[in-house]
Design a protein around this motif. Structure first.
Motif, PDB file in Angstrom:
ATOM      1  N   UNK A 183       2.136   2.259  -9.729  1.00  0.00           N
ATOM      2  CA  UNK A 183       1.012   1.321  -9.691  1.00  0.00           C
ATOM      3  C   UNK A 183       0.506   1.182  -8.261  1.00  0.00           C
ATOM      4  N   UNK A 184      -0.436   2.012  -7.912  1.00  0.00           N
ATOM      5  CA  UNK A 184      -0.982   2.027  -6.560  1.00  0.00           C
ATOM      6  C   UNK A 184      -1.568   0.676  -6.181  1.00  0.00           C
ATOM      7  N   UNK A 185      -2.263   0.038  -7.095  1.00  0.00           N
ATOM      8  CA  UNK A 185      -2.903  -1.239  -6.791  1.00  0.00           C
ATOM      9  C   UNK A 185      -1.874  -2.303  -6.421  1.00  0.00           C
ATOM     10  N   UNK A 186      -0.705  -2.289  -7.073  1.00  0.00           N
ATOM     11  CA  UNK A 186       0.332  -3.267  -6.748  1.00  0.00           C
ATOM     12  C   UNK A 186       0.933  -2.995  -5.371  1.00  0.00           C
ATOM     13  N   UNK A 187       1.039  -1.725  -5.012  1.00  0.00           N
ATOM     14  CA  UNK A 187       1.537  -1.388  -3.669  1.00  0.00           C
ATOM     15  C   UNK A 187       0.532  -1.841  -2.613  1.00  0.00           C
ATOM     16  N   UNK A 188      -0.759  -1.601  -2.874  1.00  0.00           N
ATOM     17  CA  UNK A 188      -1.796  -2.072  -1.949  1.00  0.00           C
ATOM     18  C   UNK A 188      -1.763  -3.597  -1.850  1.00  0.00           C
ATOM     19  N   UNK A 189      -1.580  -4.267  -2.983  1.00  0.00           N
ATOM     20  CA  UNK A 189      -1.480  -5.726  -2.987  1.00  0.00           C
ATOM     21  C   UNK A 189      -0.287  -6.187  -2.144  1.00  0.00           C
ATOM     22  N   UNK A 190       0.833  -5.483  -2.254  1.00  0.00           N
ATOM     23  CA  UNK A 190       2.020  -5.833  -1.462  1.00  0.00           C
ATOM     24  C   UNK A 190       1.737  -5.691   0.027  1.00  0.00           C
ATOM     25  N   UNK A 191       0.996  -4.664   0.397  1.00  0.00           N
ATOM     26  CA  UNK A 191       0.590  -4.482   1.798  1.00  0.00           C
ATOM     27  C   UNK A 191      -0.250  -5.666   2.260  1.00  0.00           C
ATOM     28  N   UNK A 192      -1.232  -6.064   1.435  1.00  0.00           N
ATOM     29  CA  UNK A 192      -2.083  -7.205   1.785  1.00  0.00           C
ATOM     30  C   UNK A 192      -1.263  -8.487   1.919  1.00  0.00           C
ATOM     31  N   UNK A 193      -0.273  -8.666   1.059  1.00  0.00           N
ATOM     32  CA  UNK A 193       0.564  -9.868   1.122  1.00  0.00           C
ATOM     33  C   UNK A 193       1.281  -9.944   2.468  1.00  0.00           C
ATOM     34  N   UNK A 194       1.811  -8.822   2.931  1.00  0.00           N
ATOM     35  CA  UNK A 194       2.503  -8.797   4.219  1.00  0.00           C
ATOM     36  C   UNK A 194       1.546  -9.101   5.370  1.00  0.00           C
TER      37      UNK A 194
END
Length: 379
Positions: A183-194
């Motif tokens: 799930x690329x979008x969830x990985x991108x979301x995790x990056x944004x969270x950090x």
């Protein structure tokens, strides 16, 4: 690694141009040295999807991979804690001289994490060597003294050290990718969270969490794993969407992400300044942007222009990165004990910078040599 060894050697030089050095914590500035470690963390992120996917294709389950992630994190944290405490020791009151302690420490690391040959008849010997390495660490910890004369202290985490910061970033990003890898979008979301965690800390939104800051926190207020997660995103974009016929689009995406990161960095700079020591949002954004753009350039150079022979001399730094990183610790300790020092004119200004570049290349070539002799760390 080549540049990391280069900038880490500046302490031996005189009259180094200011723009090459680390900047002070209170300064709103960045030197060349302040960009190197973030780019290393970015590269760690680039490698994670390949490493984890490789284990999956060999049949490892999520549990087995997670166990490996935890073991590798433990190794990095352990080494990081010992190395950062070396910087804070009171050598004058210790039983073991400072630089002998340092040599024994690195020797213990090699004993524990060396890649031993696959020879069943020598398994007991290799196990004994690993155990002896842990015994050395225990002895070194037992004799350690830090702090001050008025406030003596034992070993502490301090800022975890370079390897410790890599360890925490590796743990967070590896676990995220392990469970979100489809799930690329969830990985991108995790990056944004950090990234947002880092921003929120400087904006004062996380003050209700101050009670747990000293015992439970994300290193760099999210900045360190954010660099690594950005690399994971770039790697996933490559694995999922790159083809020879769309290379220009892929490179354009990398540059776009770089520009957006730079805009974030320069946009937040007026509020908290740009500082590596404080891990400000501006430092995070600017270094992430530089990492994306530099990656785009090297991707074009190596993958598209097929120009890679220039890097052959540097291959040992990529094949045995940890070995390469630790060798200078032994080198500096040995030359200090021996009282050897180059003449001042060879350590000053431009001549000194050339000396540090040659030293970095020497360490990498030395790494290649000892690898061929059967000495190579792997965690």
């Amino acid at each position: 690694m080549f540049l990391m060894i280069f900038v880490n050697d500046f302490w031996t030089l005189e009259d180094v141009p200011v723009w090459l050095l680390h900047t002070a914590a209170e300064a709103d500035a960045m030197g060349f040295s302040d960009v190197i470690f973030p780019m290393f963390l970015f590269i760690v992120g680039l490698s994670l999807p390949f490493a984890i996917n490789n284990r999956m294709t060999k049949g490892d389950s999520n549990r087995v991979v997670l166990q490996h992630i935890v073991e590798r994190t433990f190794a990095l944290l352990l080494m990081g804690i010992f190395l950062v405490n070396f910087e804070n020791m009171r050598s004058e009151v210790m039983m073991i001289p400072k630089y002998v302690w340092e040599i024994l420490l690195i020797a213990a690391f090699f004993l524990i994490w060396n890649v031993y040959p696959n020879k069943p008849e020598r398994k007991r010997l290799y196990t004994a060597l690993k155990v002896s390495g842990y015994v050395v660490l225990i002895v070194l910890a037992a004799v350690y003294q830090g702090g001050t004369k008025e406030d003596p202290r034992w070993m502490e985490t301090h800022w975890w050290g370079i390897l410790g910061l890599i360890g925490w970033s590796y743990l967070i990003c590896s676990v995220v990718y392990l469970y979100f890898r489809q799930r690329l979008l969830l990985v991108i979301f995790s990056w944004f969270v950090l990234v947002l965690f880092n921003l929120a800390d400087f904006a004062g939104w996380l003050t209700p969490l101050d009670a747990i800051r000293n015992t439970f926190w994300i290193v760099g207020s999210g900045a360190m794993p954010a660099f690594t997660m950005a690399g994971v995103v770039a790697s996933m974009l490559y694995q999922r969407h790159f083809r020879k016929d769309n290379a220009t689009i892929f490179i354009a995406i990398l540059i776009l992400l770089g520009v957006l990161s730079l805009l974030f960095g320069f946009g937040t700079r007026p509020f908290w300044g740009s500082s590596k020591i404080r891990a400000t949002p501006a430092w995070l954004g600017i270094c992430t942007g530089v990492s994306f753009i530099v990656y785009a350039f090297f991707f074009w150079l190596v993958e598209m222009a097929d120009r890679k022979n220039w890097a052959n001399a540097l291959k040992p730094a990529g094949e045995a990165t940890l070995t390469c990183y630790l060798i200078p610790y032994i080198w500096y300790a040995l030359v200090t004990i021996a009282g050897v020092s180059l003449p001042l004119f060879l350590r000053t200004g431009m001549i000194g910078l050339v000396k540090s570049l040659l030293f970095s290349l020497f360490i990498i070539l030395l790494t290649g040599l000892i690898n061929r002799l059967g000495v190579k760390l792997k965690i």
